[in-house]
Design a protein around this motif. Structure first.
Motif, PDB file in Angstrom:
ATOM      1  N   MET A   1       0.813  -1.197   0.000  1.00 53.68           N
ATOM      2  CA  MET A   1       0.000   0.000   0.000  1.00 53.68           C
ATOM      3  C   MET A   1       0.855   1.258   0.000  1.00 53.68           C
ATOM      4  O   MET A   1       0.425   2.292  -0.461  1.00 53.68           O
ATOM      5  CB  MET A   1      -0.965  -0.043   1.177  1.00 53.68           C
ATOM      6  N   LEU A   2       2.077   1.191   0.499  1.00 50.30           N
ATOM      7  CA  LEU A   2       2.963   2.350   0.510  1.00 50.30           C
ATOM      8  C   LEU A   2       3.856   2.295  -0.727  1.00 50.30           C
ATOM      9  O   LEU A   2       4.431   1.265  -1.040  1.00 50.30           O
ATOM     10  CB  LEU A   2       3.817   2.356   1.773  1.00 50.30           C
ATOM     11  N   VAL A   3       3.948   3.431  -1.416  1.00 48.04           N
ATOM     12  CA  VAL A   3       4.715   3.496  -2.651  1.00 48.04           C
ATOM     13  C   VAL A   3       5.580   4.748  -2.628  1.00 48.04           C
ATOM     14  O   VAL A   3       5.100   5.821  -2.253  1.00 48.04           O
ATOM     15  CB  VAL A   3       3.764   3.553  -3.873  1.00 48.04           C
TER      16      VAL A   3
ATOM     17  N   GLN B   1       7.680  11.236   1.876  1.00 46.52           N
ATOM     18  CA  GLN B   1       6.619  10.545   1.143  1.00 46.52           C
ATOM     19  C   GLN B   1       6.017   9.439   2.019  1.00 46.52           C
ATOM     20  O   GLN B   1       4.802   9.298   2.109  1.00 46.52           O
ATOM     21  CB  GLN B   1       7.158   9.921  -0.149  1.00 46.52           C
ATOM     22  N   LEU B   2       6.885   8.683   2.652  1.00 45.88           N
ATOM     23  CA  LEU B   2       6.448   7.594   3.532  1.00 45.88           C
ATOM     24  C   LEU B   2       5.654   8.134   4.712  1.00 45.88           C
ATOM     25  O   LEU B   2       4.561   7.640   5.020  1.00 45.88           O
ATOM     26  CB  LEU B   2       7.670   6.807   4.005  1.00 45.88           C
ATOM     27  N   ARG B   3       6.173   9.168   5.353  1.00 44.28           N
ATOM     28  CA  ARG B   3       5.489   9.779   6.506  1.00 44.28           C
ATOM     29  C   ARG B   3       4.109  10.268   6.111  1.00 44.28           C
ATOM     30  O   ARG B   3       3.115   9.983   6.786  1.00 44.28           O
ATOM     31  CB  ARG B   3       6.338  10.935   7.045  1.00 44.28           C
ATOM     32  N   ALA B   4       4.016  10.965   5.005  1.00 45.01           N
ATOM     33  CA  ALA B   4       2.732  11.511   4.549  1.00 45.01           C
ATOM     34  C   ALA B   4       1.741  10.404   4.203  1.00 45.01           C
ATOM     35  O   ALA B   4       0.542  10.524   4.492  1.00 45.01           O
ATOM     36  CB  ALA B   4       2.951  12.421   3.343  1.00 45.01           C
ATOM     37  N   GLN B   5       2.226   9.332   3.610  1.00 49.62           N
ATOM     38  CA  GLN B   5       1.326   8.224   3.253  1.00 49.62           C
ATOM     39  C   GLN B   5       0.777   7.512   4.485  1.00 49.62           C
ATOM     40  O   GLN B   5      -0.390   7.125   4.509  1.00 49.62           O
ATOM     41  CB  GLN B   5       2.045   7.229   2.342  1.00 49.62           C
ATOM     42  N   VAL B   6       1.611   7.361   5.510  1.00 47.12           N
ATOM     43  CA  VAL B   6       1.123   6.727   6.744  1.00 47.12           C
ATOM     44  C   VAL B   6       0.075   7.624   7.399  1.00 47.12           C
ATOM     45  O   VAL B   6      -0.988   7.150   7.822  1.00 47.12           O
ATOM     46  CB  VAL B   6       2.287   6.405   7.707  1.00 47.12           C
ATOM     47  N   ILE B   7       0.329   8.912   7.467  1.00 50.19           N
ATOM     48  CA  ILE B   7      -0.642   9.841   8.051  1.00 50.19           C
ATOM     49  C   ILE B   7      -1.955   9.783   7.272  1.00 50.19           C
ATOM     50  O   ILE B   7      -3.030   9.724   7.865  1.00 50.19           O
ATOM     51  CB  ILE B   7      -0.075  11.270   8.103  1.00 50.19           C
TER      52      ILE B   7
ATOM     53  N   VAL C   1      -3.871   6.656   8.110  1.00 51.41           N
ATOM     54  CA  VAL C   1      -4.499   6.728   9.435  1.00 51.41           C
ATOM     55  C   VAL C   1      -5.744   7.599   9.363  1.00 51.41           C
ATOM     56  O   VAL C   1      -6.807   7.229   9.870  1.00 51.41           O
ATOM     57  CB  VAL C   1      -3.501   7.260  10.490  1.00 51.41           C
ATOM     58  N   ARG C   2      -5.643   8.739   8.704  1.00 51.17           N
ATOM     59  CA  ARG C   2      -6.786   9.648   8.591  1.00 51.17           C
ATOM     60  C   ARG C   2      -7.948   9.022   7.843  1.00 51.17           C
ATOM     61  O   ARG C   2      -9.105   9.241   8.175  1.00 51.17           O
ATOM     62  CB  ARG C   2      -6.382  10.938   7.886  1.00 51.17           C
ATOM     63  N   SER C   3      -7.643   8.239   6.817  1.00 50.08           N
ATOM     64  CA  SER C   3      -8.704   7.637   5.998  1.00 50.08           C
ATOM     65  C   SER C   3      -9.310   6.397   6.650  1.00 50.08           C
ATOM     66  O   SER C   3     -10.344   5.908   6.208  1.00 50.08           O
ATOM     67  CB  SER C   3      -8.160   7.263   4.619  1.00 50.08           C
ATOM     68  N   GLY C   4      -8.651   5.893   7.686  1.00 50.39           N
ATOM     69  CA  GLY C   4      -9.141   4.683   8.339  1.00 50.39           C
ATOM     70  C   GLY C   4      -8.558   3.419   7.739  1.00 50.39           C
ATOM     71  O   GLY C   4      -8.827   2.320   8.194  1.00 50.39           O
ATOM     72  N   GLU C   5      -7.733   3.576   6.702  1.00 47.05           N
ATOM     73  CA  GLU C   5      -7.076   2.422   6.091  1.00 47.05           C
ATOM     74  C   GLU C   5      -6.164   1.732   7.103  1.00 47.05           C
ATOM     75  O   GLU C   5      -6.007   0.522   7.098  1.00 47.05           O
ATOM     76  CB  GLU C   5      -6.279   2.884   4.875  1.00 47.05           C
ATOM     77  N   MET C   6      -5.567   2.538   7.971  1.00 44.94           N
ATOM     78  CA  MET C   6      -4.783   2.016   9.081  1.00 44.94           C
ATOM     79  C   MET C   6      -5.486   2.477  10.359  1.00 44.94           C
ATOM     80  O   MET C   6      -5.808   3.659  10.485  1.00 44.94           O
ATOM     81  CB  MET C   6      -3.347   2.551   9.045  1.00 44.94           C
ATOM     82  N   ALA C   7      -5.697   1.551  11.263  1.00 44.59           N
ATOM     83  CA  ALA C   7      -6.430   1.864  12.489  1.00 44.59           C
ATOM     84  C   ALA C   7      -5.515   1.769  13.702  1.00 44.59           C
ATOM     85  O   ALA C   7      -4.457   1.134  13.654  1.00 44.59           O
ATOM     86  CB  ALA C   7      -7.600   0.901  12.647  1.00 44.59           C
ATOM     87  N   ALA C   8      -5.941   2.389  14.777  1.00 44.08           N
ATOM     88  CA  ALA C   8      -5.189   2.318  16.031  1.00 44.08           C
ATOM     89  C   ALA C   8      -4.899   0.865  16.368  1.00 44.08           C
ATOM     90  O   ALA C   8      -5.784   0.011  16.291  1.00 44.08           O
ATOM     91  CB  ALA C   8      -5.979   2.977  17.153  1.00 44.08           C
TER      92      ALA C   8
ATOM     93  N   LEU D   1       7.138  10.101  12.654  1.00 47.40           N
ATOM     94  CA  LEU D   1       5.752   9.703  12.934  1.00 47.40           C
ATOM     95  C   LEU D   1       5.543   9.495  14.427  1.00 47.40           C
ATOM     96  O   LEU D   1       4.487   9.833  14.971  1.00 47.40           O
ATOM     97  CB  LEU D   1       5.401   8.424  12.161  1.00 47.40           C
ATOM     98  N   GLU D   2       6.558   8.965  15.091  1.00 48.65           N
ATOM     99  CA  GLU D   2       6.455   8.770  16.539  1.00 48.65           C
ATOM    100  C   GLU D   2       6.455  10.116  17.262  1.00 48.65           C
ATOM    101  O   GLU D   2       5.683  10.321  18.195  1.00 48.65           O
ATOM    102  CB  GLU D   2       7.592   7.885  17.034  1.00 48.65           C
TER     103      GLU D   2
END
Length: 118
Positions: free
Chosen positions: A1-3, A15-21, A24-31, A59-60
């Motif tokens: 999913m990360l490119v 690019q990686l940091r922004a994609q993870v954020i 998370v915002r879209s709900g694709e990655m959850a807590a 990110l941390e």
């Protein structure tokens, strides 16, 4: 999913940091979702391990992920800390604008200009 786009002017760690954020915002990655190890993700994306490690560190610091020692890195249980920080900054700006006697419309204009919105 990360490119990672090697032709982008944006550094790979960003690019990686922004994609993870965004995930998370879209709900694709959850807590609580576990992220790949630094070495695994670096190998998958063809990046240096230090590049992925830098993205994870940032990110941390932004409280988007948390590292649990040998157990790995996970999406933070606090949710999207970026949104929280943005709300705090907006509130501080609004309070300062009010102290300066700036009308809301003028404050909005200043923020729009700062964001490059015309």
């Amino acid at each position: 999913m990360l490119v990672i786009d090697p032709k982008s002017s944006t550094p790979p760690f960003e690019q990686l940091r922004a994609q993870v954020i965004a995930a998370v915002r879209s709900g694709e990655m959850a807590a609580g979702d576990k992220l790949p190890t630094v070495r695994k993700l670096a190998a998958d994306l063809g990046l240096a391990a230090n590049t992925v490690a830098r993205a994870y560190r940032e990110l941390e610091q932004d409280e988007v992920i948390e590292t649990r020692g040998r157990n790995g890195s996970f999406v933070s249980a606090t949710g999207d800390a970026t949104e929280r920080h943005l709300q705090v900054a907006a509130r501080a700006f609004a309070d300062r604008a009010a102290q300066l006697g700036v009308a809301p419309e003028e404050a909005r204009r200043v923020v729009s200009a700062a964001l490059g919105i015309r």
